[in-house]
Write an enzyme that holds these catalytic residues in place. Structure first.
Site, mmCIF file in Angstrom:
data_model
loop_
_atom_site.group_PDB
_atom_site.id
_atom_site.type_symbol
_atom_site.label_atom_id
_atom_site.label_comp_id
_atom_site.label_asym_id
_atom_site.label_seq_id
_atom_site.Cartn_x
_atom_site.Cartn_y
_atom_site.Cartn_z
ATOM 1 C CD GLN A 59 -1.184 -0.354 3.695
ATOM 2 O OE1 GLN A 59 -1.226 0.442 4.626
ATOM 3 N NE2 GLN A 59 -1.971 -1.442 3.653
ATOM 4 C CD GLU A 79 2.155 4.040 8.125
ATOM 5 O OE1 GLU A 79 1.073 4.038 8.722
ATOM 6 O OE2 GLU A 79 2.376 3.318 7.139
ATOM 7 N NE ARG A 157 -6.343 -3.237 0.958
ATOM 8 C CZ ARG A 157 -7.593 -2.797 1.127
ATOM 9 N NH1 ARG A 157 -8.459 -2.855 0.150
ATOM 10 N NH2 ARG A 157 -7.973 -2.317 2.290
#
Length: 272
Positions: A59, A79, A157
């Site tokens: 992803q 992240e 995705r």
């Protein structure tokens, strides 16, 4: 108001029915994620534990600039991952072995060869990775990690090993970078009891602290922040927050750190 954040336990087909301590999966459930509900003080920051028994999808996430251009507001996602447990041979897929263009990447996503073209990094507890927006990535099986991220649910995705879930090739190809992952810049290994700065922006900051934070660390957290104990416990306004939990502190003076505690502390870069 309680300092401890509410927990959302998420069942996933790729999750695990046996979790590392102190977590426990309900009978018959495969828990893949444990989320801590973002508090009003820090709505743009999300903390999760992730537990995998098999590979997650390949992803990519957009940046704030890209979501703003589409009229979606600031919904980008950067992240980071701190591995806390890993089976022998466990890996994280991040970036590509060789640079790849958008057309070739799309074709590889369609025929499944994208998995072989990615770089799969062997991991062990203490390995830390920052994942910038536009980085193609996948979490492998047999891993438990702590994820700290911008609070966005936009995921494109690209490949899902034949699982019957929607792919997002048009959106993904518009933002994905077919680049090698710069381990020298974005990856490091963190000792279990190290005090170390892990992230310093641009969207959030993250430190691991043993015992009470130093004056230097304290200066980086002038306002509200999250406390994620790894070892031992802390008290926030007299409320105990232990390993496996996450608490909100309004200010550093509200927190009592144990001499032997090891905790992650996190805040948005504009927290005041």
């Amino acid at each position: 108001m309680r300092a401890q954040l509410p927990i959302r336990q998420v069942e996933k087909p790729w999750g695990r029915d046996e979790l590392p301590s102190p977590f426990k999966a309900p009978a018959g459930e495969r828990v893949g994620e444990i989320w801590f509900e973002p508090p009003a003080d820090l709505p743009d920051l999300l903390v999760k534990y992730i537990f995998t028994s098999e590979k997650l999808s390949v992803q990519v996430h957009p940046s704030d600039t890209q979501t703003q251009a589409k009229g979606l507001g600031s919904q980008g996602k950067e992240e980071c991952w701190l591995v806390i447990a890993a089976d022998e041979g466990a890996t994280l897929g991040i970036g590509f072995d060789e640079p790849i263009g958008a057309d070739a990447m799309r074709a590889a996503a369609v025929d499944g060869s994208i998995e072989q073209r990615m770089t799969w990094h062997p991991v062990a507890p203490g390995d830390f990775f920052y994942i910038p927006a536009n980085t193609v990535h996948a979490i492998g099986g047999g891993i438990a990690l702590i994820e700290v991220q911008q609070n966005s649910d936009i995921t494109y995705r690209l490949y899902d090993y034949g699982r019957p879930r929607e792919l997002h090739l048009d959106e993904g190809m518009a933002v994905a970078k077919g680049e090698r992952y710069d381990t020298g810049r974005w990856q490091r290994t963190v000792g279990e009891r190290d005090s170390v700065q892990l992230v310093d922006g641009p969207y959030f900051r993250l430190d691991q602290v043993k015992g009470a934070p130093s004056d230097e660390v304290a200066a980086r957290y002038p306002g509200s922040f999250l406390v994620i104990p790894r070892e031992g416990a802390v008290e926030i306004g007299g409320e105990r927050i232990a390993a496996g939990e996450c608490g909100l502190a309004k200010r550093l003076d509200d927190v009592r750190f144990g001499d032997d505690s090891v905790v992650l502390i996190a805040a948005g870069c504009d927290a005041r």
